[in-house]
Design an enzyme around this catalytic site. Structure first.
Site, PDB file in Angstrom:
ATOM      1  N   TRP A   1      34.193  36.326  78.840  1.00  0.00           N
ATOM      2  CA  TRP A   1      34.953  36.704  77.636  1.00  0.00           C
ATOM      3  C   TRP A   1      34.404  35.977  76.404  1.00  0.00           C
ATOM      4  CZ3 TRP A   1      36.951  36.729  82.477  1.00  0.00           C
ATOM      5  CH2 TRP A   1      37.718  37.839  82.861  1.00  0.00           C
TER       6      TRP A   1
ATOM      7  N   CYS B   1      38.574  42.675  82.207  1.00  0.00           N
ATOM      8  CA  CYS B   1      39.619  43.171  83.114  1.00  0.00           C
ATOM      9  C   CYS B   1      39.466  44.630  83.516  1.00  0.00           C
ATOM     10  CB  CYS B   1      41.003  42.912  82.529  1.00  0.00           C
ATOM     11  SG  CYS B   1      41.388  43.899  81.072  1.00  0.00           S
TER      12      CYS B   1
ATOM     13  N   HIS C   1      46.007  44.515  79.508  1.00  0.00           N
ATOM     14  CA  HIS C   1      45.387  43.953  80.703  1.00  0.00           C
ATOM     15  C   HIS C   1      45.425  45.041  81.778  1.00  0.00           C
ATOM     16  CE1 HIS C   1      43.947  41.445  83.790  1.00  0.00           C
ATOM     17  NE2 HIS C   1      45.100  41.224  84.373  1.00  0.00           N
TER      18      HIS C   1
ATOM     19  N   ASP D   1      45.161  42.249  91.621  1.00  0.00           N
ATOM     20  CA  ASP D   1      44.409  42.014  90.385  1.00  0.00           C
ATOM     21  C   ASP D   1      43.163  41.207  90.705  1.00  0.00           C
ATOM     22  OD1 ASP D   1      43.545  41.544  87.807  1.00  0.00           O
ATOM     23  OD2 ASP D   1      45.476  40.835  87.059  1.00  0.00           O
TER      24      ASP D   1
ATOM     25  N   ASP E   1      59.252  36.238  77.874  1.00  0.00           N
ATOM     26  CA  ASP E   1      59.715  36.212  76.483  1.00  0.00           C
ATOM     27  C   ASP E   1      58.611  35.573  75.633  1.00  0.00           C
ATOM     28  OD1 ASP E   1      62.084  37.259  77.320  1.00  0.00           O
ATOM     29  OD2 ASP E   1      63.187  35.363  77.306  1.00  0.00           O
TER      30      ASP E   1
ATOM     31  N   TYR F   1      40.593  41.258  72.567  1.00  0.00           N
ATOM     32  CA  TYR F   1      41.754  41.863  73.221  1.00  0.00           C
ATOM     33  C   TYR F   1      42.570  40.841  74.022  1.00  0.00           C
ATOM     34  CZ  TYR F   1      40.112  42.118  78.136  1.00  0.00           C
ATOM     35  OH  TYR F   1      39.726  41.831  79.423  1.00  0.00           O
TER      36      TYR F   1
END
Length: 691
Positions: A234, A269, A328, A351, A393, A521
Site C-alpha cells: 500500500w 484488497c 474494503h 478475508d 462507531d 482508499y
C-alpha cells in the site's frame, strides 16, 4: 503363460470417458487433460481387459492420494467390484460387460478428501496403471450430502461456474465497478490450488472440510507468513512488480505463482479478494467477492474507530492507529457449519488481505454472516474483527495545543457511518446487489441496537455510542454541504463552496476550519491541499457560502508521485463561540476520467481470427505520461500489456490485438489503462463465439 482365453485377467486400458463425466459433473470448462469429478456423485470408467472377465475374476479399483497412501486414514481406497461390498464410503459396481470391456460406476463419498487421486486396476497379482492416471476430485455444491451444497441452480451457476464478474470500489456515495476475470478454469489454476494445500502442509484428512480449507486459503493467498501467492503493498510505489491497479484478473497471478513458486508483486484488497474467489470456485466451494464501504479497521477490538484531527481539520496520521477504508473487499463462502451452534450455516466471511493476525498468522474467517448480523462475536473465527468492520462507531477527536500540551476533545461520535452499501455482483445479472441486510439489521432498528449490545457484552471495553438528543431552539444547529462541480477532472481546479445552513435561526459567531487532503482508499493522507480558517456571523443569514478553491498544480504532483488511485477528503470543523458547541463533517470527492473504448465484432467463429481495437482519447487538459494498456480475454488471449508512451491533451491512441478464440460461448474482454497522472480506467465487452 499364454494370454489365451484362460490366462489370468489383466487390465490393458482405461477410458476415463472425460466428455460424458465432465458434462454431468459440471467440470467441462477446466483446461486440464485429466478427468475432474465432484465428490458424492457417480462417474463411469471403461476398463479394457486382455480377455472377457468371468464371474469369479476379482477386479479391484485402487484410488490413492498423497505420498504414503494408507487404508487406515482413507488415503488408499481399494474398491472391489464384486457383489460382497465391504463397508466403504466409496462404492463401485460393474454396470455392464461387453466382451473384453467393462463399464464401472464409481461414487466417491460426499465427504471425501479433495485432491489428485492416482488410479490403478488390480486383478489378482496384476496391477495396471493407465497413463495420465490422475483423477481430480472437487467439492460438490450439486450434491445434497456435501457440506457445500447450494440448493439454487442459478446461484451455483453464479458462485461456482461464472469465471468473470465485478469488484466494487470507490465510496458509498460513488460506487465504481471493476470488471474482473476470475478464470478458475484456466490452465494450471486448479493445479496451483492443490499445490498451495501441499505447500502449506495441510493434513490430508483436513482436506475434506471446507471450514479448514477456506481458513487455510485465506492465509495462503497472501504471502505475509508463508510465502503465499500475493505480496500486499500500500506504499504507492510499485517498481519491481505489477501495480495492484494493473491486474485484470486472477489467472495470470496464480499462473505466475505456480510457475515461479515465489510470491507475486503486488496486491491490495480487491486483488486478494479476486484471487480468493478464484481459488474457492476452482475447488468447487461457492464464493463471492464482497465490498464494504466505509470499512472500519479496528486495531483494539473495542468496536470504536478513533480519528484525530488538528484545529485546521487536517487528519493526523501519526496519532491514528485505527483506520476507515473507503472500501474494503473480502469474500463470502457458502457451507454448513456443523462445528457451530445451529443457525450459522450459509455464507461465511473470509478475508485474505493481511490486516490483523489471527492465531499468530494473517488469516481471517470463516465467520458466519448470520453471527455478524446478530452480534454473536464469541464465535470463531475472527468474528469480532468482521463485526467491527461493518458496525464500529466512528469517533472524531480534536487535538488542541493547550499550554504546550496536546489535549484531545471529542468532536462527535457517529454510530451510523461504518459499514455502508455492502455489495456483490447480482446472481445472473451484470449489476450490483446490495447485501447490507445480510450483514446487519437496518440502522437504529431495535434489532440492530440489540446486535451491537450483544457484541459489546463479549468485548473487553465497549461503551455504546448514543445518538444526540433533539436540539433545543436556543441551541445552534448547523448543517454543512458542498456545492459546485462534484465531478473532478484531473488537471482542472477544485472549485467548490462549503455551505453552512443555520437550521436553528439565531445569531452566532462561528469559527470555521476546513481542510482539503488527498487520501488513498485506506484513509492514508498523501497530501494537504488547502486550509480555510474563517469567522462567520450567522445573524440574518440562513445560508452562508465559503469558497474552497484548489489549483490543479497543487494536487497534480501528488497524483503523479503515487501509483494509487486517490480521492479528495474535506473535513470541516465549526466552533460556536461562547457556547462550547462544535460541529464537524466530512465529505469525499473522486476523480473522473475519459472513457476507454473497444471496437470488435459482436460474434466470431471458433479458431477464426478477429481483430479487437482499443481506442482512447485524452480529453483532459494535461498530458498523460507513461500510458500502459492491460488487456485480457478469457478463452481468447492471455493478459497482455501495451506501452503507449505519452499522450498530449487531445491525443488519441489505437491498439489492436488479433484474437483466436479457443472456446465457444459468451466471452468477455477486459481492458485497463493506467498512466502517471490517472489510474484505473476500465472497459469490458462481450463477444459470442460460435462453432
Amino acid at each position: 503363460m499364454s494370454n489365451g482365453a484362460e490366462g489370468p485377467l489383466q487390465a490393458v486400458g482405461v477410458d476415463f470417458l472425460k466428455e460424458q463425466n465432465s458434462h454431468s459433473h459440471h467440470t467441462k470448462d477446466y483446461n486440464i487433460p485429466s478427468l475432474i469429478v465432484r465428490r458424492g456423485q457417480k462417474f463411469q470408467l471403461k476398463v479394457k481387459f486382455n480377455r472377457e472377465p468371468k464371474a469369479n475374476d476379482k477386479i479391484t479399483l485402487r484410488f490413492s492420494i498423497g505420498e504414503k497412501p494408507m487404508k487406515s486414514n482413507g488415503t488408499l481406497l481399494s474398491l472391489k467390484t464384486g457383489l460382497e461390498q465391504p463397508v466403504n464410503p466409496w462404492h463401485t459396481t460393474i454396470c455392464q460387460t461387453n466382451g473384453k470391456e467393462c463399464l464401472i460406476d464409481v461414487t466417491p463419498s460426499a465427504d471425501a478428501i479433495i485432491g489428485k487421486y492416482l488410479l490403478s486396476v488390480k486383478t489378482g497379482p496384476n496391477i495396471y496403471s493407465p497413463e495420465k492416471n490422475f483423477v481430480y476430485l472437487l467439492f460438490n455444491p450439486w450434491c445434497e450430502a456435501d457440506s457445500v451444497f447450494m440448493p439454487s441452480d442459478a446461484e451455483r451457476t453464479e458462485y461456482v461456474l461464472n469465471d468473470t464478474g465485478y469488484l466494487y470500489v470507490g465510496s458509498a456515495k460513488n460506487i465504481g465497478e471493476r470488471p474482473w476475470n476470475f478464470g478458475q478454469f484456466e490452465e494450471s489454476v486448479l493445479d496451483c490450488c492443490f499445490y498451495l494445500l501441499d505447500k502449506g502442509k495441510l493434513k490430508l484428512n483436513s482436506r475434506k472440510d471446507p471450514v479448514i480449507i477456506t481458513r487455510f486459503m485465506s492465509a495462503l493467498v497472501n504471502s505475509h507468513d508463508d510465502a503465499g501467492v500475493l505480496f500486499g503493498n500500500w506504499s504507492g510505489k510499485y517498481s519491481g512488480g505489477t501495480s495492484p491497479l494493473a491486474w485484470t484478473g486472477s489467472a495470470p497471478i496464480l499462473q505466475q505463482y505456480y510457475k515461479t513458486k515465489k510470491p507475486v508483486n503486488f496486491g491490495q484488497c480487491w486483488v486478494f479478494s479476486g484471487v480468493l474467489t478464484t481459488v474457492m470456485r476452482s475447488l468447487g466451494i461457492p464464493a463471492r467477492s464482497v465490498t464494504n464501504f466505509a470499512s472500519a479497521h479496528d486495531t483494539e477490538e473495542n468496536l470504536k474507530v478513533d480519528i484525530y484531527v488538528n484545529e485546521s481539520g487536517q487528519k493526523l496520521d501519526h496519532l491514528t492507529n485505527d483506520s476507515i477504508w473507503n472500501f474494503h473487499v473480502w469474500n463470502d463462502v457458502w457451507m454448513k457449519r456443523p462445528d457451530l451452534p445451529k443457525g450459522n450455516d450459509g455464507w461465511q466471511a473470509i478475508d485474505a488481505t493481511p490486516q490483523e493476525q489471527s492465531q499468530g498468522i494473517f488469516q481471517c474467517g470463516p465467520c458466519p454472516v448470520n453471527a455478524i448480523r446478530k452480534g454473536d462475536v464469541y464465535l470463531p473465527y475472527d468474528s469480532k474483527f468482521v463485526f467491527a468492520e461493518v458496525n464500529a462507531d466512528r469517533i472524531y477527536w480534536l487535538v488542541k495545543n493547550v499550554d504546550g500540551k496536546e489535549k484531545c476533545i471529542k468532536l462527535r461520535e457517529d454510530t451510523k457511518v461504518i459499514g455502508k452499501s455492502i455489495s456483490t455482483k447480482a446472481v445472473g445479472k451484470n449489476t450490483r446487489e446490495d447485501i447490507t441486510h445480510q450483514y446487519k439489521f437496518p440502522e437504529n432498528s431495535p434489532e440492530e441496537r440489540k446486535a451491537v449490545e450483544t457484541a459489546c457484552s463479549y468485548l473487553k471495553s465497549c461503551n455504546l455510542g448514543v445518538g444526540y438528543g433533539s436540539a433545543e431552539v436556543s441551541k445552534p444547529n448547523l448543517q454543512f454541504e458542498l456545492e459546485g462541480e462534484k465531478a473532478l477532472w484531473p488537471g482542472q481546479p477544485i472549485d467548490l463552496n462549503i455551505v453552512i445552513k443555520n437550521e436553528s435561526g439565531g445569531s452566532w459567531t462561528v469559527n470555521l476550519a476546513a481542510s482539503c487532503q488527498l487520501e488513498s482508499y485506506t484513509g492514508k493522507v498523501e497530501a494537504s491541499l488547502s486550509i480555510i480558517k474563517q469567522t462567520v456571523e450567522t445573524e440574518g443569514k440562513p445560508v452562508i457560502q465559503i469558497p474552497l478553491k484548489v489549483a490543479a498544480d497543487a494536487y497534480i504532483k501528488t497524483l503523479m508521485a503515487v501509483e494509487d488511485e486517490l480521492l479528495v477528503k474535506i473535513n470541516i470543523i465549526a466552533e460556536v463561540e461562547k457556547m462550547n458547541e462544535r460541529f464537524s463533517d466530512e465529505q469525499s470527492l473522486t476523480f473522473q476520467y475519459p472513457p476507454l473504448k473497444v471496437e470488435m465484432p459482436e460474434t466470431a467463429k471458433i479458431n477464426q481470427d478477429f481483430t479487437c481495437a482499443f481506442i482512447f482519447k485524452n480529453t483532459l487538459s494535461i498530458p498523460l505520461d507513461n500510458c500502459k494498456l492491460h488487456v485480457e480475454g478469457l478463452g481468447i488471449f492471455a493478459m497482455e500489456t501495451f506501452d503507449q508512451g505519452d499522450l498530449a491533451p487531445g491525443g488519441i491512441f489505437k491498439s489492436k490485438i488479433v484474437c483466436a478464440p479457443r472456446k465457444t460461448g459468451l466471452k468477455k474482454i477486459v481492458a485497463k489503462l493506467n498512466s502517471t497522472q490517472v489510474k484505473g480506467i476500465n472497459v469490458e465487452k462481450m463477444i459470442d463465439i460460435t462453432e
